[in-house]
Design a protein around this motif. Structure first.
Motif, PDB file in Angstrom:
ATOM      1  N   ARG A 102       0.807  -1.073  -0.129  1.00  0.00           N
ATOM      2  CA  ARG A 102      -0.215   0.009  -0.098  1.00  0.00           C
ATOM      3  C   ARG A 102       0.727   1.228   0.102  1.00  0.00           C
ATOM      4  N   ARG A 103       1.728   0.886   0.645  1.00  0.00           N
ATOM      5  CA  ARG A 103       2.785   2.282   0.823  1.00  0.00           C
ATOM      6  C   ARG A 103       3.613   2.683  -0.398  1.00  0.00           C
ATOM      7  N   GLY A 104       4.094   1.531  -1.235  1.00  0.00           N
ATOM      8  CA  GLY A 104       4.249   1.790  -2.691  1.00  0.00           C
ATOM      9  C   GLY A 104       3.297   2.312  -3.469  1.00  0.00           C
ATOM     10  N   CYS A 105       2.244   1.892  -3.160  1.00  0.00           N
ATOM     11  CA  CYS A 105       1.099   2.219  -4.155  1.00  0.00           C
ATOM     12  C   CYS A 105       0.621   3.843  -3.867  1.00  0.00           C
ATOM     13  N   TRP A 106       0.650   4.243  -2.679  1.00  0.00           N
ATOM     14  CA  TRP A 106       0.170   5.759  -2.168  1.00  0.00           C
ATOM     15  C   TRP A 106       1.528   6.476  -2.888  1.00  0.00           C
ATOM     16  N   HIS A 107       2.711   5.826  -2.717  1.00  0.00           N
ATOM     17  CA  HIS A 107       3.837   6.561  -3.214  1.00  0.00           C
ATOM     18  C   HIS A 107       3.789   6.917  -4.663  1.00  0.00           C
ATOM     19  N   ARG A 108       3.497   5.979  -5.325  1.00  0.00           N
ATOM     20  CA  ARG A 108       3.436   6.174  -6.911  1.00  0.00           C
ATOM     21  C   ARG A 108       2.439   7.080  -7.105  1.00  0.00           C
ATOM     22  N   HIS A 109       1.013   7.052  -6.653  1.00  0.00           N
ATOM     23  CA  HIS A 109      -0.120   7.582  -7.353  1.00  0.00           C
ATOM     24  C   HIS A 109      -0.450   8.876  -6.581  1.00  0.00           C
ATOM     25  N   THR A 110       0.131   9.317  -5.445  1.00  0.00           N
ATOM     26  CA  THR A 110      -0.470  10.483  -4.823  1.00  0.00           C
ATOM     27  C   THR A 110       0.783  10.956  -4.072  1.00  0.00           C
ATOM     28  N   ARG A 111       1.780  11.478  -4.918  1.00  0.00           N
ATOM     29  CA  ARG A 111       2.929  11.998  -4.503  1.00  0.00           C
ATOM     30  C   ARG A 111       2.886  13.337  -3.830  1.00  0.00           C
TER      31      ARG A 111
END
Ligand code: ZN
Length: 464
Positions: A102-111
């Motif tokens: 999830r952290r990776g996803c957040w990082h990629r999509h909601t910088r």
């Protein structure tokens, strides 16, 4: 022993296998469930039946919780049921995995999103998920047992050692305490206090010896505050040296400590630095730990796997009190002493049998088999499988039931022909195609069995 219910599904006293078979043959009873085997009498109600005292005993463990049931019959106490609850492993690592994804996803999509990780609060009474799972599973098992048998008392191991018994920490003497309850309590206390490792070289999983930190030859006392755990090698080589002398001079000890530090660094690659200062601070750490008060004396640890067991025991004890049944608490030290006195092997169910002061002096023949069950989880929520490069190649429907069957149901299948012809009584893996697999102990034993040949014996939700 078999569990027996009355015609309104209220629990009656358990009966022997023979009696259950006769009742079934004569048509006075029907099979109510398969695991654990329970029959239901057709011509009896609970209010016209006689009851005896039935005690359910629990020994909570990290991976496995032991369960035993003692019947207080007129012919003396009798162990009538043994069980083991296997707890779900890997909860923490799965949650860690999820967090990483999830952290990776957040990082990629909601910088550019503002940080929110501090806007979290824990409810009062929050428990770590792995501990909560353990407690919940055990409580669920107790609730289910109460539906199958008229349980009147509960016993649970709620502490490792009894601080009440050791109220005066200056009580002395392992020499003349060996084998007594106090001796066991002191030993368990020391194991906890020194985190089940040698105080001098961090050896784990060895036959620990109780050691006088300040040697008796130099005027050291037998008091608990002067005792520590040592591996046999350290105990011998320390002999009557003072602590500072031994730590500074003994090359063998330093070599062992370095070895164990290496093994530790292998387990936790991020912390070799911590380990180095762990060794340099050893002298003052041991001195501080010797003076630690009785309560909360647990040693500072480096990644101990035994975390959470105290929380489990306390919460379990708390929640069992809420059932309204009289709950007896027992210390782990007492359990161990009684198990050894009864010369039972070290098994979770024998430990459970020996929990608490109510444990009788002797038992009638113990049950012939052990009922084991474990958490199977709620299945997978992944809707799409990918190939090795992450491209989606297969999809799943949201349905869990296929043709009236669900993965985990116990079914009986009569297969008329083909490779798997014959009779099967196994857990089923239900497939949308209607061609099912049979699993036993997590292994696939038959595949491509049509749903037409299957009949549910016990649905998965009825499992203990
Ligand atoms: Zn050692």
């Amino acid at each position: 022993m078999m569990f027996v219910l009355d015609q309104h599904q209220k629990p009656l006293m358990p009966c022997t296998e023979k009696r259950a078979r006769l009742l079934l043959e004569r048509g006075r009873a029907v099979v109510h469930r398969q695991f654990p085997f329970t029959i239901r009498l057709k011509d009896r109600t609970a209010d016209t039946s006689a009851f005896q005292d039935l005690r359910l005993k629990l020994d909570p463990g990290r991976k496995t919780t032991g369960v035993a049931m003692i019947l207080d019959s007129t012919k003396g106490p009798k162990a009538i049921f043994f069980g083991e609850i296997g707890h779900k492993p890997g909860i923490q690592s799965r949650l860690d995995d999820r967090r990483t994804h999830r952290r990776g996803c957040w990082h990629r999509h909601t910088r550019y999103r503002a940080a929110r990780f501090d806007n979290r609060q824990r409810r009062t009474g929050w428990l770590p998920p792995s501990v909560k799972a353990r407690v919940d599973q055990t409580l669920r098992a107790v609730a289910k047992f109460r539906k199958l048998a008229p349980i009147t008392d509960l016993s649970v191991e709620h502490v490792k050692f009894d601080t009440q018994k050791m109220q005066n920490p200056e009580i002395s003497g392992i020499e003349y305490q060996q084998g007594t309850l106090l001796g066991y309590e002191i030993r368990e206390y020391l194991l906890e206090k020194w985190d089940r490792r040698c105080a001098y070289c961090d050896a784990e999983d060895v036959e620990f010896q109780v050691e006088h930190v300040h040697p008796k030859d130099l005027g050291g006392s037998d008091r608990v505050s002067n005792l520590a755990l040592a591996c046999p090698a350290c105990n011998i080589s320390k002999n009557n040296q003072s602590l500072a002398e031994f730590l500074a001079r003994d090359a063998g000890r330093r070599r062992r400590a370095a070895q164990h530090a290496k093994a530790y660094a292998g387990k936790d690659p991020h912390k070799p630095k911590d380990r180095a200062c762990w060794e340099t601070s050893r002298l003052e750490r041991i001195q501080r730990q010797m003076k630690a008060p009785l309560k909360g004396a647990a040693a500072p640890t480096l990644g101990s796997p035994r975390r959470g067991m105290n929380a489990t025991r306390w919460r379990l004890d708390d929640q069992l009190q809420a059932t309204g049944l009289p709950v007896e608490g027992g210390s782990g030290a007492r359990t161990k002493m009684q198990r050894i006195a009864h010369t039972f092997p070290k098994e979770h169910y024998y430990d459970a049998l020996c929990v608490g002061a109510s444990t009788p002096e002797s038992f009638a023949a113990p049950p012939a088999y052990v009922q084991a069950w474990s958490a199977k989880g709620h299945g997978n929520r992944q809707m799409c499988g990918t190939h090795q490069y992450g491209f989606p190649i297969r999809h799943r429907s949201r349905r869990r039931q296929h043709f009236g069957f669900q993965t985990g149901d116990l079914v009986v299948a009569r297969v008329p022909h083909g490779k798997y012809a014959g009779g099967w009584t196994e857990r089923v893996s239900a497939r949308a195609s209607g061609s099912f697999d049979m699993t036993a102990g997590g292994q696939r034993v038959a595949q491509g069995i049509s749903y037409r040949h299957c009949l549910i014996l016990q649905p998965r939700w009825m499992a203990l």
